[in-house]
Motif scaffolding. Structure first.
Motif, PDB file in Angstrom:
ATOM      1  N   ILE A 336       1.869  -1.469  10.950  1.00 49.00           N
ATOM      2  CA  ILE A 336       1.423  -2.898  11.352  1.00 49.00           C
ATOM      3  C   ILE A 336       0.960  -3.251   9.814  1.00 49.00           C
ATOM      4  O   ILE A 336       0.622  -4.292   9.325  1.00 49.00           O
ATOM      5  N   GLU A 337       0.113  -3.288   9.341  1.00 48.46           N
ATOM      6  CA  GLU A 337      -1.120  -3.214   8.766  1.00 48.46           C
ATOM      7  C   GLU A 337      -0.227  -3.531   6.893  1.00 48.46           C
ATOM      8  O   GLU A 337      -0.634  -4.173   6.942  1.00 48.46           O
ATOM      9  N   LEU A 338       1.048  -2.969   6.403  1.00 45.47           N
ATOM     10  CA  LEU A 338       1.621  -2.991   6.043  1.00 45.47           C
ATOM     11  C   LEU A 338       2.117  -4.633   5.644  1.00 45.47           C
ATOM     12  O   LEU A 338       2.360  -5.084   5.545  1.00 45.47           O
ATOM     13  N   TRP A 339       2.726  -4.335   7.171  1.00 42.63           N
ATOM     14  CA  TRP A 339       3.274  -5.780   7.182  1.00 42.63           C
ATOM     15  C   TRP A 339       2.661  -7.220   6.964  1.00 42.63           C
ATOM     16  O   TRP A 339       3.348  -8.383   6.832  1.00 42.63           O
ATOM     17  N   LYS A 340       1.046  -7.178   7.874  1.00 41.83           N
ATOM     18  CA  LYS A 340       0.305  -7.901   7.212  1.00 41.83           C
ATOM     19  C   LYS A 340      -0.044  -8.150   5.713  1.00 41.83           C
ATOM     20  O   LYS A 340      -0.239  -9.399   5.585  1.00 41.83           O
ATOM     21  N   GLN A 341       0.093  -7.354   4.900  1.00 46.22           N
ATOM     22  CA  GLN A 341       0.326  -7.756   3.183  1.00 46.22           C
ATOM     23  C   GLN A 341       1.102  -9.012   3.197  1.00 46.22           C
ATOM     24  O   GLN A 341       1.189  -9.774   2.019  1.00 46.22           O
ATOM     25  N   ARG A 342       2.614  -8.599   3.750  1.00 42.15           N
ATOM     26  CA  ARG A 342       3.468  -9.345   3.558  1.00 42.15           C
ATOM     27  C   ARG A 342       4.478  -9.729   4.541  1.00 42.15           C
ATOM     28  O   ARG A 342       5.639  -9.934   4.685  1.00 42.15           O
ATOM     29  N   PRO A 343       3.584 -10.473   5.323  1.00 43.76           N
ATOM     30  CA  PRO A 343       4.051 -11.078   6.822  1.00 43.76           C
ATOM     31  C   PRO A 343       5.665 -11.513   6.001  1.00 43.76           C
ATOM     32  O   PRO A 343       6.252 -11.211   7.436  1.00 43.76           O
ATOM     33  N   LEU A 344       5.706 -12.730   5.300  1.00 44.40           N
ATOM     34  CA  LEU A 344       7.384 -13.549   6.086  1.00 44.40           C
ATOM     35  C   LEU A 344       8.158 -12.279   5.024  1.00 44.40           C
ATOM     36  O   LEU A 344       9.721 -12.058   5.672  1.00 44.40           O
ATOM     37  N   PHE A 354       4.916   4.531  -0.053  1.00 40.21           N
ATOM     38  CA  PHE A 354       4.150   4.666  -1.806  1.00 40.21           C
ATOM     39  C   PHE A 354       3.277   4.188  -1.172  1.00 40.21           C
ATOM     40  O   PHE A 354       2.221   3.799  -1.860  1.00 40.21           O
ATOM     41  N   LYS A 355       3.268   2.507  -0.501  1.00 41.72           N
ATOM     42  CA  LYS A 355       2.058   1.891  -0.545  1.00 41.72           C
ATOM     43  C   LYS A 355       0.719   2.406   0.370  1.00 41.72           C
ATOM     44  O   LYS A 355       0.046   1.793   0.791  1.00 41.72           O
ATOM     45  N   CYS A 356       1.428   3.599   1.254  1.00 40.04           N
ATOM     46  CA  CYS A 356       0.356   3.756   2.639  1.00 40.04           C
ATOM     47  C   CYS A 356      -0.685   4.794   1.674  1.00 40.04           C
ATOM     48  O   CYS A 356      -1.996   5.253   2.239  1.00 40.04           O
ATOM     49  N   TRP A 357      -0.331   5.236   0.231  1.00 41.84           N
ATOM     50  CA  TRP A 357      -2.037   6.419  -0.316  1.00 41.84           C
ATOM     51  C   TRP A 357      -2.006   4.786  -0.660  1.00 41.84           C
ATOM     52  O   TRP A 357      -4.319   5.593  -0.785  1.00 41.84           O
ATOM     53  N   ASN A 358      -1.994   4.322  -1.143  1.00 39.50           N
ATOM     54  CA  ASN A 358      -2.826   3.039  -1.851  1.00 39.50           C
ATOM     55  C   ASN A 358      -3.813   2.848  -0.193  1.00 39.50           C
ATOM     56  O   ASN A 358      -5.520   2.608  -0.816  1.00 39.50           O
ATOM     57  N   MET A 359      -3.012   2.172   0.676  1.00 38.07           N
ATOM     58  CA  MET A 359      -3.851   1.674   1.750  1.00 38.07           C
ATOM     59  C   MET A 359      -4.674   2.767   2.001  1.00 38.07           C
ATOM     60  O   MET A 359      -6.025   2.186   2.687  1.00 38.07           O
ATOM     61  N   LEU A 360      -4.542   4.043   2.749  1.00 36.88           N
ATOM     62  CA  LEU A 360      -5.301   5.177   2.926  1.00 36.88           C
ATOM     63  C   LEU A 360      -6.380   5.854   2.282  1.00 36.88           C
ATOM     64  O   LEU A 360      -7.554   5.876   2.655  1.00 36.88           O
TER      65      LEU A 360
END
Length: 474
Positions: A336-344, A354-360
């Motif tokens: 959900i947090e990843l989706w909020k970055q680029r919702p459309l 790949f992006k979850c490591w930066n988010m973590l």
């Protein structure tokens, strides 16, 4: 005359090749991702060659255009995301071609081709449901027997050892036996139902086979496939009156075995099933969850001096979180947090891993200040089809597929509404395909990845069967 005979034999052998590749799909799913990929590719190529040579007619409708738009959009979106400067672009340097998300998003077109060739071959009566369902019966019965053998003796036919409540049978260290049985068992049941319905032994045989498959799914240790399997079985009871008695008795026998297992089973001095399923049943007790949540919130209102019940960021404590024993809560939150970055548009295929490591890393920094529980975890995929679609394809891509699902769901509902076993008994074989489609698109569940070979191939295989079955009835 001899030349004509050679041509006929050649066509016959080409048709046989296509039939073998199609009817053995249930077998290839047992052997693994690589074999499934190879068989799917060979089936598509052989089918296209046969279609062209025999000049068979394609059928094209609005559903096909929706899929073309989705796959094209997803490929373009993934390409843009991964070629733009940033985290995703940096990962491409260390990836081989077969693991490159841009290449893999382009390769998804094979599922559209799979649907097209299945519909064309069925429409021209080259392949049929019956033989595929017979193949499913043979394969699922073997998997059930191997799982039960592994449970009883500690080892299966291939020497794989039982692991607590997990009995994967021929799948070895891949714990997907329950998913396999959930996917193909309904085909097996309806083959018996359709083939032997005029025989006196049909009902006892059905009860035995259904119970066998349900028990094997339980012993596999896969809880979500078992819940979906039971859900599908209840739908059969509600929808098909001639199947109602056999399925109801099977469910009663299974439930008796289930409660005996979770209360008395011991393996290496531990009841693994009791620990596993009692936690699940506790999590699924919605009444208990609502009561605990209500009591906690009332207590919070009456004791303003105790801020520990609800954290500063508005999160509920662990004891009043639904499905708190599930491993997927934080994975869902990460998606959900990843989706909020680029919702459309979403972040592209495979972007979560790949992006979850930066988010973590950012989440860990924030937690040192706020002292709140961990929100972000890393995983290969979102473990829910819709969250995966939203995070990777955005609202645009997810909406295209949801519209596609809704159209098929509407057509399926209309078919079931006019369904009458006495008019055309052959129509029975479309019912399990509709039930499986409903189970696959059911949103409240944990799943494998929507885009991986094993799960995606079955999903689109079933979609192809559903489209051709509904088209044939219309």
């Amino acid at each position: 005359m001899l030349k004509l005979k050679i041509i006929k034999n050649q066509k016959f052998s080409e048709i046989k090749l296509v039939e073998v590749l199609f009817y053995t799909f249930p077998l290839w799913f047992i052997l693994g991702n690589l074999v499934v990929s190879i068989n799917t590719l060979l089936f598509i190529i052989a089918s296209l060659f046969l279609i062209k040579k025999m000049k068979l007619t394609f059928r094209f409708n609005n559903l096909n255009w929706l899929l073309i738009i989705f796959f094209l959009y997803f490929f373009i979106s993934t390409t843009i995301q991964f070629l733009s400067p940033g985290i995703l672009n940096n990962t491409l340097k260390n990836l081989s071609l077969e693991n490159n998300p841009i290449f893999k998003s382009f390769a998804l077109i094979r599922f559209f081709l799979l649907i097209i060739v299945i519909d064309t071959l069925f429409f021209n009566k080259i392949i049929n449901f019956e033989k595929l369902f017979l193949s499913s019966l043979i394969c699922t019965s073997f998997v059930c027997s191997d799982i039960i053998l592994q449970y009883l003796t500690g080892y299966d036919l291939f020497g794989y050892k039982r692991q607590g409540s997990w009995n994967a049978g021929p799948f070895g260290d891949e714990w997907i036996a329950g998913s396999y049985l959930k996917n193909f068992s309904f085909f097996s049941f309806f083959y018996i139902f359709q083939t032997f319905k005029k025989k006196n032994f049909c009902t006892p045989l059905l009860i035995f086979v259904i119970t066998l498959h349900l028990v094997a799914t339980l012993l596999s240790g896969n809880k979500m496939p078992l819940l979906l399997f039971l859900f599908g079985s209840v739908l059969i009871v509600l929808l098909i009156k001639n199947f109602r008695f056999a399925m109801s008795i099977s469910l009663l026998i299974f439930l008796s075995i289930f409660f005996l297992l979770i209360n008395y089973d011991k393996y290496e001095n531990t009841n693994h099933y009791e620990a596993s399923y009692k936690a699940l049943l506790s999590d699924l007790n919605i009444v208990k969850f609502i009561k605990i949540k209500k009591d906690a919130l009332i207590k919070q209102d009456s004791k303003k001096s105790e801020p520990n019940k609800i954290s500063k960021d508005g999160r509920l404590p662990e004891e009043i979180i639904l499905l708190r024993h599930s491993e997927y809560n934080r994975v869902f939150q990460t998606a959900i947090e990843l989706w909020k970055q680029r919702p459309l548009t979403g972040s592209g295929l495979k972007s979560l891993r790949f992006k979850c490591w930066n988010m973590l890393a950012k989440d860990n920094i924030e937690r040192t200040i706020s002292k709140r529980p961990q929100m972000i975890v890393c995983a290969n995929h979102a473990h829910n089809y819709y969250l995966e679609l939203l995070s990777e394809a955005g609202i645009i891509g997810a909406s295209l597929l949801v519209i596609f699902f809704l159209i098929l769901l509407k057509d399926s509902f209309h078919y079931l509404k006019r369904y009458n076993q006495q008019i055309n008994p052959g129509e029975n074989l479309l019912v399990p395909i509709i039930i499986l489609f409903f189970l696959e698109i059911w949103p409240i569940k944990s799943t494998g990845s929507f885009f991986t070979t094993w799960g995606a191939t079955f999903f689109w295989l079933n979609i192809g069967l559903l489209i051709t079955g509904l088209s044939r009835k219309t």
